[in-house]
Motif scaffolding. Sequence first.
Motif, PDB file in Angstrom:
ATOM      1  N   GLN A   1       0.832  -1.198   0.000  1.00 22.43           N
ATOM      2  CA  GLN A   1       0.000   0.000   0.000  1.00 22.43           C
ATOM      3  C   GLN A   1       0.866   1.248   0.000  1.00 22.43           C
ATOM      4  OE1 GLN A   1      -2.622  -0.416   3.380  1.00 22.43           O
ATOM      5  NE2 GLN A   1      -4.038  -1.719   2.251  1.00 22.43           N
ATOM      6  N   TRP A  37      -4.400   7.476   5.556  1.00 21.32           N
ATOM      7  CA  TRP A  37      -3.518   6.304   5.503  1.00 21.32           C
ATOM      8  C   TRP A  37      -2.181   6.605   6.184  1.00 21.32           C
ATOM      9  CZ3 TRP A  37       1.161   4.432   4.211  1.00 21.32           C
ATOM     10  CH2 TRP A  37       1.294   3.051   4.146  1.00 21.32           C
ATOM     11  N   GLY A  92      -8.411   4.537   4.239  1.00 24.70           N
ATOM     12  CA  GLY A  92      -7.563   5.550   3.614  1.00 24.70           C
ATOM     13  C   GLY A  92      -7.051   5.110   2.263  1.00 24.70           C
ATOM     14  N   PHE A  93      -6.644   3.854   2.146  1.00 26.64           N
ATOM     15  CA  PHE A  93      -6.116   3.351   0.882  1.00 26.64           C
ATOM     16  C   PHE A  93      -7.199   3.333  -0.196  1.00 26.64           C
ATOM     17  CE2 PHE A  93      -4.778  -0.053  -2.023  1.00 26.64           C
ATOM     18  CZ  PHE A  93      -3.556   0.476  -2.425  1.00 26.64           C
ATOM     19  N   THR A 145      -6.223   2.148   7.708  1.00 27.88           N
ATOM     20  CA  THR A 145      -5.376   2.075   6.513  1.00 27.88           C
ATOM     21  C   THR A 145      -6.166   1.582   5.314  1.00 27.88           C
ATOM     22  OG1 THR A 145      -4.590  -0.105   7.211  1.00 27.88           O
ATOM     23  CG2 THR A 145      -3.179   1.786   7.724  1.00 27.88           C
ATOM     24  N   GLU A 146      -7.090   0.656   5.534  1.00 33.99           N
ATOM     25  CA  GLU A 146      -7.912   0.141   4.422  1.00 33.99           C
ATOM     26  C   GLU A 146      -8.824   1.238   3.882  1.00 33.99           C
ATOM     27  OE1 GLU A 146      -7.368  -2.776   3.046  1.00 33.99           O
ATOM     28  OE2 GLU A 146      -5.846  -3.064   4.572  1.00 33.99           O
TER      29      GLU A 146
END
Length: 145
Positions: free
Chosen positions: A19, A95, A76-77, A73-74
């Motif tokens: 990522q 993220w 944001g990604f 993070t998921e």
Amino acid sequence: MQIVTRLIAMTRARKLQRQFQLIERSIVALPVRTRSRLAIMTLREVGQASKCEFPHLYGTAPEQRYMPWGQGTEIGFSRAQSDNAEVALRGIALWLAVAYHETKESPYTSLQPQHRQLLRVLRELRDAGAERDAMAQWMRSGAAA
């Protein structure tokens, strides 16, 4: 049990690395002015996350707060991949903030390189914002005339 924990940490480190590579490419592709906006957004997100009880779970639903890592993070990604520029910037900032807190004081050696890479990117963003501010201040002064 330690072997399983290390294996989970290594898997997480690989996912964050993949990522991160895409996030970093997105940041490099941004114009300088947009990077300084991203620096401000990221600073704000890191500050908001640090105010939370569990900063590495920032952006995660409260009922999932006992997980080893959250969904920040998921989220944001996925937002960083958006065609909408503002949503993408906010996703990158989210993220970076969550990944920073997740890797900050990790006892796992597999996550420490990600933290160093994040620090490098955050420093570059900070420096780009400071450079732009210094240039704008110089332009407003009489020295540019």
